[in-house]
Design an enzyme around this catalytic site. Sequence first.
Site, mmCIF file in Angstrom:
data_model
loop_
_atom_site.group_PDB
_atom_site.id
_atom_site.type_symbol
_atom_site.label_atom_id
_atom_site.label_comp_id
_atom_site.label_asym_id
_atom_site.label_seq_id
_atom_site.Cartn_x
_atom_site.Cartn_y
_atom_site.Cartn_z
ATOM 1 N N GLU A 96 0.895 -1.170 0.000
ATOM 2 C CA GLU A 96 0.000 0.000 0.000
ATOM 3 C C GLU A 96 0.920 1.201 0.000
ATOM 4 O O GLU A 96 1.399 1.626 1.038
ATOM 5 C CB GLU A 96 -0.896 -0.061 1.246
ATOM 6 C CG GLU A 96 -2.108 0.829 1.145
ATOM 7 C CD GLU A 96 -1.772 2.279 1.373
ATOM 8 O OE1 GLU A 96 -1.853 3.058 0.396
ATOM 9 O OE2 GLU A 96 -1.437 2.650 2.493
ATOM 10 N N GLU A 105 4.485 10.795 -1.129
ATOM 11 C CA GLU A 105 4.994 9.845 -0.119
ATOM 12 C C GLU A 105 6.229 9.143 -0.645
ATOM 13 O O GLU A 105 6.956 8.507 0.105
ATOM 14 C CB GLU A 105 3.975 8.784 0.331
ATOM 15 C CG GLU A 105 2.884 9.340 1.207
ATOM 16 C CD GLU A 105 2.012 8.264 1.834
ATOM 17 O OE1 GLU A 105 2.466 7.135 2.041
ATOM 18 O OE2 GLU A 105 0.853 8.584 2.126
#
Length: 195
Positions: A96, A105
């Site tokens: 994920e 991210e």
Amino acid sequence: MLCDRVRMDSYYNAVFDNKHHFDGKIVLDVGTGSGILAIWAGQAGARKVYQVEATKMSEHPRELVKANNLQDVVEVIEGSIEDVTLPEKVDVIISEWMGYFLLRESMFDSVICARDRWLKPTGVMYPSNARMWLAPMRSRLAGQKMSDYEGAMGDWLCFSDETKTYYGVDMSVLTKPFSEEQKKYYLQSCAVVGC
Ligand SMILES: C[S@@+](CC[C@H](N)C(=O)[O-])C[C@H]1O[C@@H](n2cnc3c(N)ncnc32)[C@H](O)[C@@H]1O
């Protein structure tokens, strides 16, 4: 992720609707965090699941694995995926890794690194592809940013004038680079806003 029902359901359904990809297979969970994806892979019949987690967070999946009686199947490896050595290549990589606008991210590169290092040629990725939706839009934020930029330039010009008047140094040669820096790192940088 754990509080995001849509994401949780999507991963859960992806694993249990495709049990044949997991049953008897070697699985790698990249950036395992809580470890729930690895546990689902174990529950779906994986022969071995390697959970790789870069941070001390890895203590939690270790406990979770024991609490769910999967300690013979699921193994936690603390370290960054770029550095760790797995005992074998894997049939499945699950992760994920998606952030705002997919790539924020910066985990995408790590998943690709995991794929290139550890996925068997016949292996599969969960998820295997993604779509990015783009649309031009206008918001008040853009106007606000422009007025902040103009304010910063106004402040700079005052500073430059005063420095010449009071301190005898001509700073005006830096006006262009200052403006370019403001544009690059503020005016033209992305804004993440909630809907
Ligand atoms: C978005 S979270 C994943 C959440 C996870 N699926 C769960 O159930 O909690 C990303 C995780 O990947 C870890 N991570 C990020 N980059 C990594 C890397 N290069 N190698 C290993 N772990 C990494 C982070 O520490 C973080 O725990």
